[in-house]
Design an enzyme around this catalytic site. Structure first.
Site, PDB file in Angstrom:
ATOM      1  N   GLY A 165      48.959  42.446  38.698  1.00 50.76           N
ATOM      2  CA  GLY A 165      48.397  42.772  40.011  1.00 50.76           C
ATOM      3  C   GLY A 165      49.100  43.982  40.597  1.00 50.76           C
TER       4      GLY A 165
ATOM      5  N   VAL B 272      60.993  56.967  38.526  1.00 58.93           N
ATOM      6  CA  VAL B 272      61.295  56.917  37.085  1.00 58.93           C
ATOM      7  C   VAL B 272      61.034  58.296  36.473  1.00 58.93           C
ATOM      8  CG1 VAL B 272      60.645  55.901  34.854  1.00 58.93           C
ATOM      9  CG2 VAL B 272      60.749  54.437  36.894  1.00 58.93           C
TER      10      VAL B 272
ATOM     11  N   ARG C  39      45.033  43.549  33.163  1.00 60.07           N
ATOM     12  CA  ARG C  39      45.544  42.355  32.480  1.00 60.07           C
ATOM     13  C   ARG C  39      45.013  42.473  31.058  1.00 60.07           C
ATOM     14  NH1 ARG C  39      47.805  39.470  36.964  1.00 60.07           N
ATOM     15  NH2 ARG C  39      46.570  39.834  38.817  1.00 60.07           N
TER      16      ARG C  39
ATOM     17  N   GLY D 259      54.811  42.156  37.561  1.00 55.70           N
ATOM     18  CA  GLY D 259      55.284  40.828  37.949  1.00 55.70           C
ATOM     19  C   GLY D 259      55.728  39.984  36.775  1.00 55.70           C
ATOM     20  N   ASP D 260      55.723  38.699  37.005  1.00 54.61           N
ATOM     21  CA  ASP D 260      56.229  37.712  36.052  1.00 54.61           C
ATOM     22  C   ASP D 260      55.629  37.851  34.638  1.00 54.61           C
ATOM     23  OD1 ASP D 260      57.450  35.024  35.515  1.00 54.61           O
ATOM     24  OD2 ASP D 260      55.336  34.476  35.334  1.00 54.61           O
TER      25      ASP D 260
ATOM     26  N   THR E 113      55.567  42.853  42.758  1.00 52.90           N
ATOM     27  CA  THR E 113      54.503  41.892  43.034  1.00 52.90           C
ATOM     28  C   THR E 113      54.650  41.447  44.477  1.00 52.90           C
ATOM     29  OG1 THR E 113      53.790  39.600  42.676  1.00 52.90           O
ATOM     30  CG2 THR E 113      55.974  40.148  41.865  1.00 52.90           C
TER      31      THR E 113
ATOM     32  N   ASP F  39      54.062  38.687  45.578  1.00 50.03           N
ATOM     33  CA  ASP F  39      54.357  37.247  45.638  1.00 50.03           C
ATOM     34  C   ASP F  39      55.851  36.931  45.795  1.00 50.03           C
ATOM     35  OD1 ASP F  39      51.657  37.048  45.119  1.00 50.03           O
ATOM     36  OD2 ASP F  39      51.929  36.761  42.964  1.00 50.03           O
TER      37      ASP F  39
ATOM     38  N   ASP G 291      58.033  36.110  43.565  1.00 48.18           N
ATOM     39  CA  ASP G 291      58.192  34.824  42.882  1.00 48.18           C
ATOM     40  C   ASP G 291      59.092  34.907  41.643  1.00 48.18           C
ATOM     41  OD1 ASP G 291      56.492  36.362  41.383  1.00 48.18           O
ATOM     42  OD2 ASP G 291      54.941  34.836  41.126  1.00 48.18           O
TER      43      ASP G 291
ATOM     44  N   ARG H  96      41.981  28.415  70.849  1.00 49.50           N
ATOM     45  CA  ARG H  96      41.509  27.877  69.584  1.00 49.50           C
ATOM     46  C   ARG H  96      42.651  27.662  68.601  1.00 49.50           C
ATOM     47  NH1 ARG H  96      36.626  32.049  69.075  1.00 49.50           N
ATOM     48  NH2 ARG H  96      35.006  30.745  69.939  1.00 49.50           N
TER      49      ARG H  96
ATOM     50  N   MET I 216      48.111  35.213  50.577  1.00 49.84           N
ATOM     51  CA  MET I 216      48.322  35.189  49.122  1.00 49.84           C
ATOM     52  C   MET I 216      49.711  34.673  48.759  1.00 49.84           C
ATOM     53  SD  MET I 216      46.556  38.592  47.600  1.00 49.84           S
ATOM     54  CE  MET I 216      44.866  38.568  47.036  1.00 49.84           C
TER      55      MET I 216
ATOM     56  N   ARG J 246      50.129  33.348  45.178  1.00 47.51           N
ATOM     57  CA  ARG J 246      49.940  32.504  43.983  1.00 47.51           C
ATOM     58  C   ARG J 246      50.622  31.154  44.200  1.00 47.51           C
ATOM     59  NH1 ARG J 246      50.332  36.107  38.555  1.00 47.51           N
ATOM     60  NH2 ARG J 246      48.417  35.180  37.837  1.00 47.51           N
TER      61      ARG J 246
ATOM     62  N   GLU K  95      52.581  28.018  64.382  1.00 46.32           N
ATOM     63  CA  GLU K  95      52.941  26.656  64.797  1.00 46.32           C
ATOM     64  C   GLU K  95      53.302  25.808  63.580  1.00 46.32           C
ATOM     65  OE1 GLU K  95      50.885  28.323  66.823  1.00 46.32           O
ATOM     66  OE2 GLU K  95      52.325  27.991  68.448  1.00 46.32           O
TER      67      GLU K  95
ATOM     68  N   LYS L 234      50.232  24.613  75.186  1.00 50.53           N
ATOM     69  CA  LYS L 234      50.069  25.795  74.321  1.00 50.53           C
ATOM     70  C   LYS L 234      48.633  26.303  74.423  1.00 50.53           C
ATOM     71  CE  LYS L 234      53.409  25.199  70.555  1.00 50.53           C
ATOM     72  NZ  LYS L 234      53.926  26.525  70.243  1.00 50.53           N
ATOM     73  N   LEU L 235      48.469  27.622  74.353  1.00 48.81           N
ATOM     74  CA  LEU L 235      47.126  28.186  74.505  1.00 48.81           C
ATOM     75  C   LEU L 235      46.408  28.346  73.170  1.00 48.81           C
ATOM     76  CD1 LEU L 235      47.785  30.897  77.236  1.00 48.81           C
ATOM     77  CD2 LEU L 235      46.797  28.615  77.499  1.00 48.81           C
ATOM     78  N   HIS L 236      47.162  28.185  72.082  1.00 47.28           N
ATOM     79  CA  HIS L 236      46.530  28.327  70.772  1.00 47.28           C
ATOM     80  C   HIS L 236      47.420  27.674  69.721  1.00 47.28           C
ATOM     81  CE1 HIS L 236      49.088  32.046  71.069  1.00 47.28           C
ATOM     82  NE2 HIS L 236      49.654  31.318  70.139  1.00 47.28           N
TER      83      HIS L 236
HETATM   84  P1  ATP Z   1      51.219  39.457  39.272  1.00 46.84           P
HETATM   85  O1  ATP Z   1      52.448  38.659  39.581  1.00 46.84           O
HETATM   86  O2  ATP Z   1      50.925  40.434  40.327  1.00 46.84           O
HETATM   87  O3  ATP Z   1      50.049  38.646  38.870  1.00 46.84           O
HETATM   88  P2  ATP Z   1      51.910  39.816  36.540  1.00 46.84           P
HETATM   89  O4  ATP Z   1      52.680  40.861  35.848  1.00 46.84           O
HETATM   90  O5  ATP Z   1      52.524  38.443  36.618  1.00 46.84           O
HETATM   91  O6  ATP Z   1      51.574  40.349  37.971  1.00 46.84           O
HETATM   92  P3  ATP Z   1      49.992  38.844  34.594  1.00 46.84           P
HETATM   93  O7  ATP Z   1      48.517  38.968  34.558  1.00 46.84           O
HETATM   94  O8  ATP Z   1      50.569  37.486  34.566  1.00 46.84           O
HETATM   95  O9  ATP Z   1      50.471  39.690  35.868  1.00 46.84           O
HETATM   96  O10 ATP Z   1      50.612  39.644  33.354  1.00 46.84           O
HETATM   97  C1  ATP Z   1      50.253  40.995  33.117  1.00 46.84           C
HETATM   98  C2  ATP Z   1      50.074  41.226  31.630  1.00 46.84           C
HETATM   99  O11 ATP Z   1      51.321  40.988  30.957  1.00 46.84           O
HETATM  100  C3  ATP Z   1      49.093  40.311  30.929  1.00 46.84           C
HETATM  101  O12 ATP Z   1      47.757  40.705  31.097  1.00 46.84           O
HETATM  102  C4  ATP Z   1      49.542  40.464  29.474  1.00 46.84           C
HETATM  103  O13 ATP Z   1      49.048  41.651  28.927  1.00 46.84           O
HETATM  104  C5  ATP Z   1      51.071  40.579  29.611  1.00 46.84           C
HETATM  105  N1  ATP Z   1      51.699  39.272  29.345  1.00 46.84           N
HETATM  106  C6  ATP Z   1      51.774  38.212  30.179  1.00 46.84           C
HETATM  107  N2  ATP Z   1      52.402  37.182  29.583  1.00 46.84           N
HETATM  108  C7  ATP Z   1      52.733  37.588  28.333  1.00 46.84           C
HETATM  109  C8  ATP Z   1      53.405  36.995  27.209  1.00 46.84           C
HETATM  110  N3  ATP Z   1      53.844  35.750  27.259  1.00 46.84           N
HETATM  111  N4  ATP Z   1      53.570  37.730  26.098  1.00 46.84           N
HETATM  112  C9  ATP Z   1      53.122  39.004  26.034  1.00 46.84           C
HETATM  113  N5  ATP Z   1      52.481  39.622  27.052  1.00 46.84           N
HETATM  114  C10 ATP Z   1      52.287  38.940  28.190  1.00 46.84           C
END
Ligand code: ATP
Length: 332
Positions: free
Chosen positions: A11, A23, A72, A102-103, A126, A128, A130, A163, A170, A172, A188, A214-216
């Site tokens: 994402g 970079v 993805r 992300g993850d 990300t 999130d 997370d 109201r 968001m 996840r 609240e 409270k008003l809302h």
């Molecule tokens: P977000 O947290 O915003 O969703 P993300 O990096 O977690 O971002 P994912 O869709 O989970 O998003 O992963 C991105 C891409 O990383 C996947 O489409 C895939 O190509 C690759 N990927 C994810 N998991 C694996 C894995 N276990 N092995 C190899 N590639 C992976």
């Protein structure tokens, strides 16, 4: 090290562009060639490469999204797909890779380090927030400010009409965004997947609030909240819509639901996102030059450092109970 490739994956998050810029420009400063990869891991497999110059990243620091595009890619989850990617990088003379994502993207970075000689490092991006081993992922600050802006606007109309508003944000499976913006926005009640609650507790609090004058009532709910806390049957996965119906049914109060959706992912990155993205981007290049690999750049205790990828992806961050409790006290 002669050639570094950069890609963004998963994402998109505001701040990816300042990270790409940092970079590319740090590498060029050290006379290292830079290759941009379009569409994440898919671009590695399809050899969607282009040479990057200082000017390639001009005028992007203020832009949301990612100029390298993101995707993805299911094929990259297979060994066969990844071998194609390694081969393409070898043919191009790429010996290091910076992945901003992300993850899931970090799982991909780990595989590259395990299966090939290419040195890959990750930069956490990300909304999130997370990932483990970092207090901060790029994009979170911008997303929080976007949500806060929405809360402020909803608060105006909520007060005018006395109201209850349910705002779904968001994150996840993580409640971080809901927790932090709930505190900053004076909600609240904050409903997150990590903390048990009963719908009865929520409705009681709303009724008590109105009885006290409270008003809302503003309820922040994370998209990751699901059964057993809220029954999502018939709500297409939206805990906000389910909660809105439940409040209406149990209290008889006029209740509106706002699902913030993808607007939380866009927008010009905030100063904090730009500063941390710039520092993380430069750090990634510095550590690659020093010979590090299989690491994620992190932000801990106000400083930029790194951790092993395995430690970043093994366990998700827990919710900060002090912040949750503080928010409850302040909104009573
Ligand atoms: P977000 O947290 O915003 O969703 P993300 O990096 O977690 O971002 P994912 O869709 O989970 O998003 O992963 C991105 C891409 O990383 C996947 O489409 C895939 O190509 C690759 N990927 C994810 N998991 C694996 C894995 N276990 N092995 C190899 N590639 C992976």
């Amino acid at each position: 090290m002669n050639k570094i490739a950069i890609l963004t994956s998963g994402g998109d998050a505001p701040g990816m562009n300042p990270a790409i810029r940092a970079v590319a420009r740090t590498a060029i400063f050290y006379n290292i060639e830079v290759v941009g990869v379009r569409y994440g891991f898919k671009g590695l497999i399809e050899k969607d490469f282009f040479d990057m110059k200082r000017s390639s990243v001009a005028d992007i620091i203020q832009k949301g999204g990612t100029v390298l595009f993101s995707a993805r890619c299911e094929e990259f989850r297979t060994r066969e797909g990844r071998e194609k990617a390694y081969q393409n990088m070898r043919e191009e003379g790429i010996d290091a890779l910076v992945v901003i994502g992300g993850d899931g993207s970090l799982h991909g970075v780990q595989k590259i380090n395990q299966e090939s000689e290419i040195s890959a490092v990750g930069i956490p991006a990300t909304i999130d927030n997370d990932l483990s081993c970092t207090d901060y992922t790029i994009g979170v600050d911008t997303a929080m400010n976007t949500i806060l802006d929405a809360i402020n606007k909803i608060r105006d109309t909520a007060t005018s009409h006395e109201r209850t508003f349910v705002i779904e944000c968001m994150g996840r499976d993580s409640g971080y965004l809901a927790l932090m913006t709930g505190l900053a926005g004076g909600a609240e009640f904050i409903l997150v997947p990590e903390i048990d609650f009963t719908p009865q507790e929520v409705t009681n609090r709303i009724v008590q609030g109105f009885n006290k004058g409270k008003l809302h009532s503003l309820i922040l709910i994370a998209e990751g909240v699901k059964a057993p806390f809220v029954d999502l049957t018939g709500y297409n996965g939206s805990p906000g819509l389910a909660m809105g119906d439940l409040i209406r049914e149990k209290t008889g109060m006029e209740t509106r639901v706002t699902i913030l959706g993808h607007l939380q992912r866009g927008g010009s990155p905030t100063a904090i996102d730009r500063i941390i993205a710039s520092r993380m981007g430069a750090k990634a290049v510095d550590l690659l030059i020093e010979g590090h690999r299989d690491i994620m750049i992190n932000y801990k205790d106000n400083s930029i450092g790194s951790c092993k990828i395995a430690d970043a992806i093994v366990e998700k961050q827990q919710i900060d109970m002090d912040i949750y409790n503080l928010s409850s006290i302040l909104s009573m």
